[in-house]
Every structure is written in structure tokens, then in C-alpha cells.
Scaffold this motif. Structure first.
Motif, short mmCIF file in Angstrom:
data_model
loop_
_atom_site.label_atom_id
_atom_site.label_comp_id
_atom_site.label_asym_id
_atom_site.label_seq_id
_atom_site.Cartn_x
_atom_site.Cartn_y
_atom_site.Cartn_z
N PHE A 68 -26.77 -9.35 46.04
CA PHE A 68 -27.24 -10.17 45.08
C PHE A 68 -26.75 -11.71 45.32
O PHE A 68 -27.63 -12.68 44.99
CB PHE A 68 -27.00 -9.67 43.66
N LEU A 69 -25.64 -12.09 45.47
CA LEU A 69 -24.96 -13.09 46.00
C LEU A 69 -25.99 -13.65 46.94
O LEU A 69 -26.38 -15.10 46.87
CB LEU A 69 -23.28 -13.07 46.34
N PHE A 233 -23.99 -19.99 41.26
CA PHE A 233 -24.71 -18.90 41.85
C PHE A 233 -24.99 -17.77 40.68
O PHE A 233 -26.07 -17.22 40.92
CB PHE A 233 -23.66 -18.37 43.03
N THR A 234 -24.30 -18.06 39.56
CA THR A 234 -24.69 -16.97 38.62
C THR A 234 -25.88 -17.30 37.70
O THR A 234 -26.58 -16.57 36.77
CB THR A 234 -23.51 -16.68 37.67
N THR A 235 -26.42 -18.68 37.80
CA THR A 235 -27.26 -19.08 36.96
C THR A 235 -28.76 -18.38 36.89
O THR A 235 -29.21 -17.89 35.49
CB THR A 235 -27.99 -20.60 37.48
N ARG A 246 -26.85 -7.27 36.77
CA ARG A 246 -27.13 -8.11 35.89
C ARG A 246 -26.07 -8.56 34.80
O ARG A 246 -25.82 -9.74 34.59
CB ARG A 246 -28.43 -7.81 35.37
N VAL A 247 -25.75 -7.40 34.20
CA VAL A 247 -24.76 -7.49 33.25
C VAL A 247 -23.51 -8.33 33.68
O VAL A 247 -22.85 -9.36 33.33
CB VAL A 247 -24.19 -6.19 32.58
N LEU A 248 -23.05 -7.82 34.94
CA LEU A 248 -21.72 -8.22 35.57
C LEU A 248 -22.02 -9.96 35.57
O LEU A 248 -21.05 -10.70 35.50
CB LEU A 248 -21.52 -7.72 36.85
N TYR A 249 -23.22 -10.22 36.57
CA TYR A 249 -23.35 -11.66 36.72
C TYR A 249 -23.43 -12.40 35.38
O TYR A 249 -22.95 -13.65 35.43
CB TYR A 249 -24.70 -11.89 37.53
N ARG A 250 -24.00 -12.02 34.34
CA ARG A 250 -24.14 -12.70 33.14
C ARG A 250 -22.68 -12.89 32.59
O ARG A 250 -22.30 -13.98 31.94
CB ARG A 250 -24.93 -11.78 32.04
N LEU A 251 -21.79 -11.88 32.61
CA LEU A 251 -20.28 -11.84 32.14
C LEU A 251 -19.73 -13.27 33.20
O LEU A 251 -18.99 -13.97 32.44
CB LEU A 251 -19.73 -10.90 32.15
N MET A 252 -19.86 -13.07 34.19
CA MET A 252 -19.23 -13.93 35.17
C MET A 252 -19.88 -15.46 34.60
O MET A 252 -19.10 -16.59 34.71
CB MET A 252 -19.56 -13.85 36.56
N PRO A 256 -16.12 -20.10 32.60
CA PRO A 256 -16.46 -21.32 33.48
C PRO A 256 -15.88 -21.25 34.80
O PRO A 256 -16.45 -21.69 35.78
CB PRO A 256 -15.72 -22.33 32.44
N ALA A 257 -14.70 -20.72 34.80
CA ALA A 257 -14.06 -20.77 36.34
C ALA A 257 -14.92 -19.94 37.19
O ALA A 257 -15.07 -20.19 38.19
CB ALA A 257 -12.62 -20.35 36.17
N LEU A 258 -15.19 -18.66 36.62
CA LEU A 258 -16.04 -17.72 37.38
C LEU A 258 -17.34 -18.22 37.90
O LEU A 258 -17.86 -18.04 38.93
CB LEU A 258 -16.07 -16.43 36.80
N ARG A 259 -18.03 -18.86 36.92
CA ARG A 259 -19.51 -19.55 36.91
C ARG A 259 -19.20 -20.37 37.96
O ARG A 259 -20.35 -20.48 38.87
CB ARG A 259 -19.78 -20.15 35.64
N ASN A 260 -18.39 -21.29 38.29
CA ASN A 260 -18.15 -22.32 39.25
C ASN A 260 -17.54 -21.83 40.49
O ASN A 260 -17.31 -22.94 41.46
CB ASN A 260 -17.50 -23.50 38.73
N ALA A 261 -17.30 -20.63 40.51
CA ALA A 261 -16.52 -20.17 41.87
C ALA A 261 -17.40 -20.56 43.11
O ALA A 261 -17.14 -20.87 44.25
CB ALA A 261 -16.27 -18.64 41.71
N TYR A 262 -18.91 -20.56 43.05
CA TYR A 262 -19.64 -20.67 44.05
C TYR A 262 -20.91 -21.40 43.54
O TYR A 262 -21.45 -21.14 42.57
CB TYR A 262 -20.09 -19.21 44.77
#
Ligand SMILES: C[S@@+](CC[C@H](N)C(=O)[O-])C[C@H]1O[C@@H](n2cnc3c(N)ncnc32)[C@H](O)[C@@H]1O
Length: 269
Positions: A68-69, A233-235, A246-252, A256-262
Motif C-alpha cells: 500500500f505504501l 503518504f497516508t493522505t 485502511r484503519v491503520l493508515y487512517r490512524l497514522m 502528525p509525526a507518523l503522517r509526515n514520516a513520508y
């Protein structure tokens, strides 16, 4: 693509070259989902053609989650590419660190475009065994850190520069010199789209050597570049067809730190 198997066993090696087979394999894996995000059937065909120990690779890349990434990243870059090419049908496309990527086939651009795919010489040598060069499509075997390889690329047409999974492997100096060489060469301007990890993430991943703090860092490096979008990448987590991921990526995405990891960046110049 024709039917004969192509031997990549010794040639693909380890390190950065290995990563291009990992991303190819993940795109191929994702294409077999009933409702894929990217659906790269050309990747699936390429994997079929390549003689390589993909069973060992599968154990390392964990496709169930990592597909998915890679698919979200490629889809975002495809979407930005399509939008640019719709506005500039006579553009030049320059894809850096192309590996075995099939963007040129996925977007199937017709008409007046010129498309150049660049990677180091031994990767281009492998690539030529899988993807044929044709008409307006050219492959360049060179390190993007070398001088001279840009000389044959038309400079007077709008350019779309795509660097997927490449810039983190360069040193900061190499990345900065490359960006300045690109904006200096293309006099008609264009867009530069690429992905990059956050600095904390880059410290965790062995071959990564460069990660921008944010888009402003790149604008300070190169005043011709203006950030139009920077997308975590989670957008597009809603596109993931498997509920638990889908749930995991929504939580990430909510952290903010995880959202901006990539992130993926779109710059204009
Ligand atoms: C992670 S792979 C990504 C390949 C492809 N873009 C994809 O998404 O499948 C990184 C690619 O960058 C290429 N690469 C690394 N350093 C390079 C350099 N200095 N010049 C050209 N290509 C380079 C590698 O050979 C490899 O194909």
C-alpha cells in the motif's frame, strides 16, 4: 514484452539495486488485488519475465502491508503526472532513478511528448532486457550525480521531472547539485515531483542519506523551486481496499509525526 525469461539473479545484487526489484514486486503484488489502488499490470508482467529469487524477496518486503505504501506513492505521482501532461501535451518527461518502473506504459502518453528514463548504467542494461526503447521513449544509463547526461534532453519545452524513491539515496550535496543542474537546464520551466522521508525516518533506514525537514528547506536551497503541494503518504488512506490496513493508515494520518514520516512533493519552477 515478449515471453523469454530474463536472468536477474547475479545482476540485481544487493543494496540500492535490490530496492528496485522490491518496489517492482510490491506493485506487481498490489495489481492482483480485486480493487487495486495502482493496478500496475506491467509490473506483474515484468515479474513474470524476470528470473530472480522472488520467494526470498517476498520474505523481506512483507507485501501484505508494504504494497500500500508503494501503490499510494506511485498513484500520487501518476495523478500529478497526468494532470501536468494534460496541460502540456508537448512536454518532456524526465524520470530519474526509474529502476523497472512502468510509468511510461501506465500513463500511455501519446502525441508530441518526449520521455526519458534515467538510471545507473547497469540498471539501464537490465531495463533494456524488459522494456524496449521506441520512438519518443529513450533510456539514459548514467548516474544523476554525473555531468553531461542531460545534454541530449531538450531544454526548451515544459518538463515534468519525476524522482520516485531516488533522492533519499543521494547525499544532501548531491541532491542540491542535481536540483540546481535541473532547474538550470530546463529554460521553459516545469514541475518536479518526488517523495522523501522525514529526517527521523531516514535515520532508521540504512541506505537513506538525505531527507528534507520540509519544503522550505528545498526552496532555500534553490530559489527557482516553489512548493505547490506536499502530501503525506497516508493522505489517501481511503483508497486502501483492505479494511485493517485502511484503519491503520487512517490512524497514522491522525498522528502528525507518523503522517509526515513520508511525503510526496510537487514543486513548480
Ligand atoms: C528504490 S529504487 C526506485 C526505482 C523506481 N523509481 C521505482 O519506484 O520502482 C531506487 C532507484 O534509484 C536508482 N539510483 C540510485 N542512485 C542513483 C544515481 N546516482 N543515479 C541514477 N539512479 C540512481 C537505483 O538504481 C534504483 O533503480
Amino acid at each position: 514484452m515478449n515471453g523469454a525469461k530474463v536472468d536477474f539473479r547475479g545482476a540485481a545484487g544487493e543494496g540500492v539495486t535490490w530496492t528496485l526489484l522490491a518496489t517492482l514486486y510490491l506493485r506487481a503484488w498490489e495489481s492482483r488485488l480485486p480493487e487495486p489502488i495502482l493496478g500496475d499490470r506491467y509490473a506483474a508482467e515484468a515479474v513474470e519475465r524476470i528470473d530472480y529469487d522472488f520467494a526470498a524477496l517476498r520474505r523481506r518486503v512483507r507485501p501484505a502491508s508494504n504494497q500500500f505504501l508503494v501503490a499510494l506513492r506511485a498513484r500520487q505521482l501518476d495523478d500529478w503526472s497526468r494532470a501536468f501532461l494534460a496541460r502540456h501535451p508537448n512536454a518532456v518527461v524526465l524520470q530519474l532513478g526509474c529502476g523497472m518502473d512502468s510509468r511510461m506504459l501506465r500513463l500511455d502518453p501519446l502525441g508530441k511528448l518526449r520521455w526519458f528514463d534515467v538510471d545507473v548504467p547497469h540498471v539501464i542494461e537490465l531495463r533494456r532486457r524488459i522494456y524496449p526503447e521506441r520512438g519518443r521513449y529513450t533510456m539514459i544509463g548514467a548516474s544523476v550525480t554525473d555531468d553531461g547526461w542531460l545534454e541530449g534532453v531538450p531544454a526548451d519545452r515544459p518538463v515534468l521531472i519525476v524522482a520516485e524513491g531516488l533522492l533519499p539515496y543521494l547525499t544532501p550535496d548531491e541532491a542540491r547539485t542535481l536540483l540546481s543542474r535541473l532547474t538550470g537546464h530546463f529554460t521553459a520551466g516545469g514541475e518536479l515531483i518526488f517523495d522523501a522521508p522525514a529526517p527521523w525516518m531516514a535515520r532508521l533506514v540504512e541506505p537513506f542519506r538525505w531527507a528534507p525537514r520540509d519544503a522550505r528547506e528545498i526552496e532555500r536551497w534553490n530559489p527557482r523551486l516553489r512548493c505547490a503541494e506536499q502530501t503525506p503518504f497516508t493522505t489517501h488512506h481511503r483508497r486502501i481496499p483492505v479494511r485493517r490496513y485502511r484503519v491503520l493508515y487512517r490512524l497514522m494520518h491522525a498522528v502528525p509525526a507518523l503522517r509526515n514520516a513520508y511525503r510526496e512533493f510537487r514543486f513548480t519552477f
